[in-house]
Scaffold this active site. Sequence first.
Site, short mmCIF file in Angstrom:
data_model
loop_
_atom_site.label_atom_id
_atom_site.label_comp_id
_atom_site.label_asym_id
_atom_site.label_seq_id
_atom_site.Cartn_x
_atom_site.Cartn_y
_atom_site.Cartn_z
N HIS A 222 0.88 -1.19 0.00
CA HIS A 222 0.00 0.00 0.00
C HIS A 222 0.92 1.24 0.00
O HIS A 222 1.71 1.40 -0.92
CB HIS A 222 -0.92 -0.11 1.22
N HIS A 261 -2.21 -2.31 -9.69
CA HIS A 261 -3.24 -1.76 -8.81
C HIS A 261 -4.37 -2.76 -8.63
O HIS A 261 -4.69 -3.52 -9.54
CB HIS A 261 -3.81 -0.46 -9.39
N ASP A 312 2.23 5.85 -6.65
CA ASP A 312 3.46 5.90 -5.85
C ASP A 312 4.74 6.03 -6.66
O ASP A 312 5.73 6.58 -6.16
CB ASP A 312 3.56 4.63 -4.98
C1 LIG Z 1 -1.27 4.18 -3.29
C2 LIG Z 1 -1.27 2.70 -3.33
O1 LIG Z 1 -1.45 2.05 -2.34
S1 LIG Z 1 -1.12 2.02 -4.88
C3 LIG Z 1 -0.49 0.40 -4.58
C4 LIG Z 1 0.93 0.46 -4.09
N1 LIG Z 1 1.51 -0.89 -4.02
C5 LIG Z 1 2.48 -1.29 -4.86
O2 LIG Z 1 2.94 -0.56 -5.75
C6 LIG Z 1 3.03 -2.67 -4.62
C7 LIG Z 1 3.25 -3.43 -5.93
N2 LIG Z 1 1.97 -3.84 -6.49
C8 LIG Z 1 1.31 -4.93 -6.04
O3 LIG Z 1 1.78 -5.67 -5.16
C9 LIG Z 1 -0.06 -5.22 -6.61
O4 LIG Z 1 -0.15 -4.74 -7.93
C10 LIG Z 1 -1.20 -4.61 -5.76
C11 LIG Z 1 -1.05 -5.02 -4.28
C12 LIG Z 1 -1.18 -3.09 -5.84
C13 LIG Z 1 -2.52 -5.13 -6.30
O5 LIG Z 1 -2.55 -6.50 -6.08
P1 LIG Z 1 -3.56 -7.46 -6.87
O6 LIG Z 1 -4.87 -6.80 -7.05
O7 LIG Z 1 -3.53 -8.76 -6.16
O8 LIG Z 1 -2.83 -7.57 -8.27
P2 LIG Z 1 -3.29 -8.31 -9.58
O9 LIG Z 1 -4.44 -9.22 -9.31
O10 LIG Z 1 -3.45 -7.31 -10.64
O11 LIG Z 1 -2.03 -9.20 -9.96
C14 LIG Z 1 -2.02 -9.87 -11.19
C15 LIG Z 1 -0.69 -10.47 -11.46
O12 LIG Z 1 0.26 -9.43 -11.67
C16 LIG Z 1 1.34 -9.58 -10.78
N3 LIG Z 1 1.71 -8.29 -10.30
C17 LIG Z 1 0.88 -7.31 -9.84
N4 LIG Z 1 1.59 -6.25 -9.47
C18 LIG Z 1 2.88 -6.54 -9.70
C19 LIG Z 1 4.08 -5.85 -9.53
N5 LIG Z 1 4.09 -4.63 -9.00
N6 LIG Z 1 5.24 -6.45 -9.87
C20 LIG Z 1 5.24 -7.67 -10.40
N7 LIG Z 1 4.12 -8.38 -10.60
C21 LIG Z 1 2.97 -7.83 -10.24
C22 LIG Z 1 0.79 -10.39 -9.62
O13 LIG Z 1 1.81 -11.08 -8.94
C23 LIG Z 1 -0.15 -11.31 -10.33
O14 LIG Z 1 0.59 -12.36 -10.90
P3 LIG Z 1 0.11 -13.88 -10.77
O15 LIG Z 1 -1.25 -13.89 -11.41
O16 LIG Z 1 1.15 -14.63 -11.49
O17 LIG Z 1 0.05 -14.12 -9.30
O1 LIG Z 2 -7.00 1.95 -3.79
C1 LIG Z 2 -6.06 1.21 -3.45
O2 LIG Z 2 -6.16 -0.04 -3.33
C2 LIG Z 2 -4.72 1.78 -3.17
C3 LIG Z 2 -4.56 3.18 -3.62
O3 LIG Z 2 -4.29 3.45 -4.78
C4 LIG Z 2 -4.76 4.25 -2.67
O4 LIG Z 2 -5.15 3.99 -1.52
O5 LIG Z 2 -4.53 5.42 -3.03
#
Ligand SMILES: CC(=O)SCCNC(=O)CCNC(=O)[C@H](O)C(C)(C)COP(=O)(O)OP(=O)(O)OC[C@H]1O[C@@H](n2cnc3c(N)ncnc32)[C@H](O)[C@@H]1OP(=O)(O)O
Ligand SMILES: O=C([O-])CC(=O)C(=O)O
Length: 375
Positions: A222, A261, A312
């Site tokens: 997050h 996301h 981010d």
């Molecule tokens: C302001 C915020 O909070 S925005 C979010 C900030 N967080 C991050 O940047 C952390 C990196 N990103 C992630 O971990 C994820 O994309 C999340 C937590 C944001 C969303 O998670 P989910 O909804 O579970 O992702 P999603 O279902 O789209 O994942 C699909 C596939 O893409 C992969 N994937 C998703 N994000 C990433 C990433 N950043 N790097 C590599 N692979 C990824 C997953 O591992 C998954 O692969 P799989 O099917 O082989 O397991």
């Molecule tokens: O909506 C989410 O899951 C994470 C995010 O982008 C935020 O909190 O700004």
Amino acid sequence: MAEAKVLSGAGLRGQVAGQTALSTVGQAGAGLTYRGYDVRDLAAGAEFEEVAYLLLYGELPSKAELADYKRKLKGLRDLPQALKEVLERIPRDAHPMDVMRTGCSVLGTLEPELTFDAQREKTDRLLALFPAVMCYWYRFTHHGVRIDCTSDEDTLGGHFLHLLHGKKPSELHVKVMNVSLILYAEHEFNASTFTARVCASTLSDLYSCVTAAIGSLRGPLHGFANEAAMELIERFQSPQEATAELLRMLERKDKIMGFGHAIYKESDPRNEVIKGWSKQLADQVGDTVLYPVSEAIDKTMWEQKRLFPNADFYHASAYHFMGIPTKLFTPIFVCSRLTGWAAHVFEQRANNRIIRPSAEYVGVEQRQFVPIEQR
Ligand SMILES: CC(=O)SCCNC(=O)CCNC(=O)[C@H](O)C(C)(C)COP(=O)(O)OP(=O)(O)OC[C@H]1O[C@@H](n2cnc3c(N)ncnc32)[C@H](O)[C@@H]1OP(=O)(O)O
Ligand SMILES: O=C([O-])CC(=O)C(=O)O
């Protein structure tokens, strides 16, 4: 256009867990709206305090209302002495998110929310004082100085930069902080906001809701992703080096922080805004490494995984170019998202039922208890 994913599976994905009038995420027409306003329009034309007022009080303020609101917040910036003393005792190597969480919790003991009628007053106080919580602790433990927690800066973003650097910030930096605080302010039922709402649904106090939300925002999936993204981009000296290592990381199935996301499918509408400002800052400081490295990672992630930068990723370089230490990136998110958290707490309280879902039991069948002597 930032469309929403087709949602299914674990993590409560796709399940409507309540109603909100505060924001839409990933709906057709605009990727993100706050009370009906496109976040890109707010970032281009509003001040963060206007957006805070919109979220907390329901409508955009008039000129006079905004001036009053800013004056009020300015008068609430100083920390109680008892809180300063607690901050001085927190170790230098503590995580600043733990400092924010503690600061919020301690304030709850000093200035408690005795009735829900006080919820807006208490939120305004937290909004005004959060930058000082972070900066007082940081400057005391890292530079050995007890800073003045007030400033004559007109805006919250400018105030934060002033306390951090001990001098008046440039207009460009104040502008970028303003945009950043707007972009981070609200995002529907994200993990930290949902945490705040669960806590509010027990009819707990505002400080408990915010403290709990800070704990959720601290995780790298997050809010902490902006710091993790910075740690990634500063490892590389050139775009070529970044691309080569990224390919290896993807091969190893590493998570690349700042990408992907839970809701958006093709892009995060906040990204184009902060990316533009990061480029301006890069040009201003004459950067020839960090921004090109960020773009190379961005390009490789799209080509290899069809994953896009979220809010981010380019925040990392933008904050860095303004001289903000990496460990303070996520606490800035707290200063902004407080508005969204609190607005959700108000909304939950106004139409409350305790949030208590059910679990699918997957453990052993019912069995006979065996007294300890017979085990
Ligand atoms: C302001 C915020 O909070 S925005 C979010 C900030 N967080 C991050 O940047 C952390 C990196 N990103 C992630 O971990 C994820 O994309 C999340 C937590 C944001 C969303 O998670 P989910 O909804 O579970 O992702 P999603 O279902 O789209 O994942 C699909 C596939 O893409 C992969 N994937 C998703 N994000 C990433 C990433 N950043 N790097 C590599 N692979 C990824 C997953 O591992 C998954 O692969 P799989 O099917 O082989 O397991
Ligand atoms: O909506 C989410 O899951 C994470 C995010 O982008 C935020 O909190 O700004």
